[in-house]
Design a protein around this motif. Sequence first.
Motif, PDB file in Angstrom:
ATOM      1  N   TYR A 201     -10.484  -0.145   0.505  1.00 40.55           N
ATOM      2  CA  TYR A 201     -10.868  -0.142  -0.902  1.00 40.55           C
ATOM      3  C   TYR A 201     -11.005  -1.575  -1.407  1.00 40.55           C
ATOM      4  O   TYR A 201     -10.018  -2.300  -1.552  1.00 40.55           O
ATOM      5  CB  TYR A 201      -9.839   0.614  -1.746  1.00 40.55           C
ATOM      6  CG  TYR A 201     -10.283   0.787  -3.181  1.00 40.55           C
ATOM      7  CD1 TYR A 201     -11.179   1.794  -3.533  1.00 40.55           C
ATOM      8  CD2 TYR A 201      -9.841  -0.091  -4.168  1.00 40.55           C
ATOM      9  CE1 TYR A 201     -11.616   1.930  -4.836  1.00 40.55           C
ATOM     10  CE2 TYR A 201     -10.272   0.038  -5.479  1.00 40.55           C
ATOM     11  CZ  TYR A 201     -11.158   1.052  -5.812  1.00 40.55           C
ATOM     12  OH  TYR A 201     -11.602   1.189  -7.102  1.00 40.55           O
TER      13      TYR A 201
ATOM     14  N   PHE B 269      -3.887  -1.464 -12.655  1.00 44.85           N
ATOM     15  CA  PHE B 269      -3.061  -0.486 -11.930  1.00 44.85           C
ATOM     16  C   PHE B 269      -2.543   0.630 -12.832  1.00 44.85           C
ATOM     17  O   PHE B 269      -1.630   1.360 -12.464  1.00 44.85           O
ATOM     18  CB  PHE B 269      -1.907  -1.187 -11.194  1.00 44.85           C
ATOM     19  CG  PHE B 269      -2.359  -2.416 -10.470  1.00 44.85           C
ATOM     20  CD1 PHE B 269      -3.108  -2.315  -9.310  1.00 44.85           C
ATOM     21  CD2 PHE B 269      -2.084  -3.687 -10.967  1.00 44.85           C
ATOM     22  CE1 PHE B 269      -3.570  -3.447  -8.653  1.00 44.85           C
ATOM     23  CE2 PHE B 269      -2.543  -4.824 -10.317  1.00 44.85           C
ATOM     24  CZ  PHE B 269      -3.283  -4.700  -9.154  1.00 44.85           C
TER      25      PHE B 269
ATOM     26  N   LYS C 282       0.817  -1.217   0.000  1.00 45.71           N
ATOM     27  CA  LYS C 282       0.000   0.000   0.000  1.00 45.71           C
ATOM     28  C   LYS C 282       0.849   1.265   0.000  1.00 45.71           C
ATOM     29  O   LYS C 282       0.413   2.307  -0.493  1.00 45.71           O
ATOM     30  CB  LYS C 282      -0.949  -0.004   1.200  1.00 45.71           C
ATOM     31  CG  LYS C 282      -2.133  -0.934   1.023  1.00 45.71           C
ATOM     32  CD  LYS C 282      -3.145  -0.776   2.142  1.00 45.71           C
ATOM     33  CE  LYS C 282      -4.355  -1.651   1.895  1.00 45.71           C
ATOM     34  NZ  LYS C 282      -5.392  -1.498   2.934  1.00 45.71           N
TER      35      LYS C 282
ATOM     36  N   PHE D   1       1.138   3.280  -3.207  1.00 40.87           N
ATOM     37  CA  PHE D   1      -0.065   3.847  -3.808  1.00 40.87           C
ATOM     38  C   PHE D   1      -0.507   5.089  -3.031  1.00 40.87           C
ATOM     39  O   PHE D   1      -0.930   4.987  -1.875  1.00 40.87           O
ATOM     40  CB  PHE D   1      -1.190   2.808  -3.801  1.00 40.87           C
ATOM     41  CG  PHE D   1      -0.918   1.624  -4.674  1.00 40.87           C
ATOM     42  CD1 PHE D   1      -1.492   1.529  -5.930  1.00 40.87           C
ATOM     43  CD2 PHE D   1      -0.077   0.594  -4.243  1.00 40.87           C
ATOM     44  CE1 PHE D   1      -1.244   0.431  -6.742  1.00 40.87           C
ATOM     45  CE2 PHE D   1       0.183  -0.500  -5.054  1.00 40.87           C
ATOM     46  CZ  PHE D   1      -0.402  -0.583  -6.315  1.00 40.87           C
TER      47      PHE D   1
ATOM     48  N   THR E 232     -12.183  -0.584 -10.770  1.00 33.42           N
ATOM     49  CA  THR E 232     -10.903  -0.004 -11.170  1.00 33.42           C
ATOM     50  C   THR E 232      -9.917  -0.223 -10.034  1.00 33.42           C
ATOM     51  O   THR E 232     -10.311  -0.296  -8.865  1.00 33.42           O
ATOM     52  CB  THR E 232     -11.012   1.494 -11.524  1.00 33.42           C
ATOM     53  OG1 THR E 232      -9.860   1.903 -12.264  1.00 33.42           O
ATOM     54  CG2 THR E 232     -11.145   2.378 -10.285  1.00 33.42           C
ATOM     55  N   THR E 233      -8.658  -0.326 -10.388  1.00 38.91           N
ATOM     56  CA  THR E 233      -7.616  -0.491  -9.376  1.00 38.91           C
ATOM     57  C   THR E 233      -6.973   0.857  -9.062  1.00 38.91           C
ATOM     58  O   THR E 233      -7.056   1.803  -9.854  1.00 38.91           O
ATOM     59  CB  THR E 233      -6.522  -1.442  -9.892  1.00 38.91           C
ATOM     60  OG1 THR E 233      -6.074  -0.985 -11.170  1.00 38.91           O
ATOM     61  CG2 THR E 233      -7.048  -2.855 -10.008  1.00 38.91           C
ATOM     62  N   GLN E 234      -6.335   0.941  -7.917  1.00 38.67           N
ATOM     63  CA  GLN E 234      -5.571   2.147  -7.580  1.00 38.67           C
ATOM     64  C   GLN E 234      -4.258   2.164  -8.370  1.00 38.67           C
ATOM     65  O   GLN E 234      -3.838   1.150  -8.923  1.00 38.67           O
ATOM     66  CB  GLN E 234      -5.315   2.198  -6.074  1.00 38.67           C
ATOM     67  CG  GLN E 234      -6.587   2.340  -5.255  1.00 38.67           C
ATOM     68  CD  GLN E 234      -7.420   3.554  -5.660  1.00 38.67           C
ATOM     69  OE1 GLN E 234      -6.872   4.614  -5.977  1.00 38.67           O
ATOM     70  NE2 GLN E 234      -8.736   3.396  -5.663  1.00 38.67           N
ATOM     71  N   LYS E 235      -3.633   3.341  -8.421  1.00 43.66           N
ATOM     72  CA  LYS E 235      -2.454   3.526  -9.269  1.00 43.66           C
ATOM     73  C   LYS E 235      -1.211   3.762  -8.421  1.00 43.66           C
ATOM     74  O   LYS E 235      -1.216   4.645  -7.546  1.00 43.66           O
ATOM     75  CB  LYS E 235      -2.639   4.729 -10.207  1.00 43.66           C
ATOM     76  CG  LYS E 235      -4.059   4.905 -10.745  1.00 43.66           C
ATOM     77  CD  LYS E 235      -4.616   3.666 -11.439  1.00 43.66           C
ATOM     78  CE  LYS E 235      -6.083   3.882 -11.796  1.00 43.66           C
ATOM     79  NZ  LYS E 235      -6.750   2.638 -12.236  1.00 43.66           N
TER      80      LYS E 235
ATOM     81  N   HIS F  38      -6.819   0.382 -16.765  1.00 46.67           N
ATOM     82  CA  HIS F  38      -7.237   0.906 -15.455  1.00 46.67           C
ATOM     83  C   HIS F  38      -7.610  -0.186 -14.468  1.00 46.67           C
ATOM     84  O   HIS F  38      -7.611   0.046 -13.255  1.00 46.67           O
ATOM     85  CB  HIS F  38      -8.379   1.920 -15.609  1.00 46.67           C
ATOM     86  CG  HIS F  38      -9.736   1.324 -15.818  1.00 46.67           C
ATOM     87  ND1 HIS F  38     -10.608   1.106 -14.778  1.00 46.67           N
ATOM     88  CD2 HIS F  38     -10.370   0.918 -16.937  1.00 46.67           C
ATOM     89  CE1 HIS F  38     -11.739   0.591 -15.255  1.00 46.67           C
ATOM     90  NE2 HIS F  38     -11.614   0.470 -16.571  1.00 46.67           N
TER      91      HIS F  38
ATOM     92  N   ASN G  75     -11.900  -3.283  -6.605  1.00 47.32           N
ATOM     93  CA  ASN G  75     -10.854  -3.369  -7.620  1.00 47.32           C
ATOM     94  C   ASN G  75     -11.349  -3.930  -8.947  1.00 47.32           C
ATOM     95  O   ASN G  75     -10.703  -3.730  -9.981  1.00 47.32           O
ATOM     96  CB  ASN G  75      -9.698  -4.208  -7.085  1.00 47.32           C
ATOM     97  CG  ASN G  75      -9.021  -3.533  -5.909  1.00 47.32           C
ATOM     98  OD1 ASN G  75      -8.247  -2.605  -6.078  1.00 47.32           O
ATOM     99  ND2 ASN G  75      -9.332  -3.995  -4.686  1.00 47.32           N
TER     100      ASN G  75
ATOM    101  N   TYR H  19      -3.149   6.811  -3.051  1.00 48.36           N
ATOM    102  CA  TYR H  19      -4.530   6.757  -2.570  1.00 48.36           C
ATOM    103  C   TYR H  19      -4.595   6.331  -1.106  1.00 48.36           C
ATOM    104  O   TYR H  19      -5.360   6.890  -0.316  1.00 48.36           O
ATOM    105  CB  TYR H  19      -5.337   5.784  -3.434  1.00 48.36           C
ATOM    106  CG  TYR H  19      -6.774   5.585  -3.002  1.00 48.36           C
ATOM    107  CD1 TYR H  19      -7.778   6.420  -3.463  1.00 48.36           C
ATOM    108  CD2 TYR H  19      -7.120   4.551  -2.124  1.00 48.36           C
ATOM    109  CE1 TYR H  19      -9.096   6.233  -3.072  1.00 48.36           C
ATOM    110  CE2 TYR H  19      -8.431   4.357  -1.734  1.00 48.36           C
ATOM    111  CZ  TYR H  19      -9.419   5.203  -2.203  1.00 48.36           C
ATOM    112  OH  TYR H  19     -10.722   5.015  -1.800  1.00 48.36           O
TER     113      TYR H  19
ATOM    114  N   SER I 161      -6.231   8.261   2.347  1.00 47.57           N
ATOM    115  CA  SER I 161      -7.585   7.777   2.599  1.00 47.57           C
ATOM    116  C   SER I 161      -7.584   6.698   3.674  1.00 47.57           C
ATOM    117  O   SER I 161      -6.663   5.894   3.763  1.00 47.57           O
ATOM    118  CB  SER I 161      -8.188   7.211   1.308  1.00 47.57           C
ATOM    119  OG  SER I 161      -9.444   6.637   1.546  1.00 47.57           O
TER     120      SER I 161
END
Length: 394
Positions: free
Chosen positions: A16, A215, A3, A6, A22-25, A212, A19, A8, A12
């Motif tokens: 989450y 990742f 984590k 990332f 959409t996944t986090q980047k 997306h 996924n 995000y 936050s």
Amino acid sequence: MFKKDFPYFKNSEIAYLDNGATTQKPQCVIDAQVEYYEKYCANTHRSNFGDANKATTNYEGARKILKEFINASGNEEIIFTKGVSESINFIASSFVSKYETVIISSLEHHSNIVPWHMQGRTIGKGLEVVKCDENLSFDFDHFEKLLSQNKNAFVSVTHISNAFGKIHDIKEITRLAHKYGAVVMIDGAQSLAHMKVDVQDLDVDFFAISAHKTFGPTGVGAIYVKKEHLADLLPYQTGGATIHEVDYHGSTLLDSPYMFEAGTQNIAGVIGFAQALEYIKHVGYENIETIEKDVYTYLDKRLREIPDIEFYNDIEDSVGSRSFNIKGLIHDDVGILVDKMKIALRVGHHCAQPIMKQLGIKGTIRVSLAFYNNYTDIDKLILALKKAISMLKD
């Protein structure tokens, strides 16, 4: 453990668990896009000054990275698109018209259903659907029957169900399809985030890819086209960057992939996607699969603590997503309440209304995982679900 890569999660407190949508980047993906806009923003394949050359080099470098990532045989087999939906529509519009029948599975996303309806195909009139059993498993006997009855068929199936996480045996589907002379396209939207894909080993003819959900940035994807089909594939759009020569009497087009990538592409997004693939290589699929199997099993175990929970498939041959309902409760109500408790998940039909109707439900509560999820996320989810259920049943 991952984590920290990332942004995000630095900003936050949300668990989450959406996924599949959409996944986090990771930071490297964001940095690659920002660097393009800040340091060498220029169009590709047109100008020949320094920044333009760098943009073209990095854009084409991304194609090579993706080609190697999925083990395509050549760069010309990788065509960039906006994503899986556009990839499927592209092939549907530019290749499939000569096929009398399209065969899909029961677990398809609307993006692999609606394009066929737009061609006027419905059940028994150019569209056939392979049955699934009570565990949502692909019915290979029914599939082979459809193949034998439809000699000129195009098979288009999802690799992993976005709604239920069910994995289709693509290698066996392709083997059977090719046995009967059919061509195969795979919706790989959910694939690359969870498992290694080798298109040559799978022997698929087309493979649709999303950035997306892998990742990478939104608005980017690709379609792999087996080399033998390129000559039969018509351009979806034409114009800038697709032509070799134009006069008022006619036009000649470039070779693949350029003839299929009209206009200015999402250059920053493609460059960012390349970084996402490099990041996945850095993490390693062995790590990803080990972590996800552990957390997925823990999720299933903890969910089974909840009274009156209803599942629609077991976790065998499944990955990523776990869908369920609570008897007597509306899934939307549960989703609203857990959101207030900082849990991000999805409720609804997940763009898969036909299978929901077949199951006699309007939708599900879906938890979808990535390798950065952990036991803490699952514990927060279970606590929130129990609180929401208590509130709704009081």
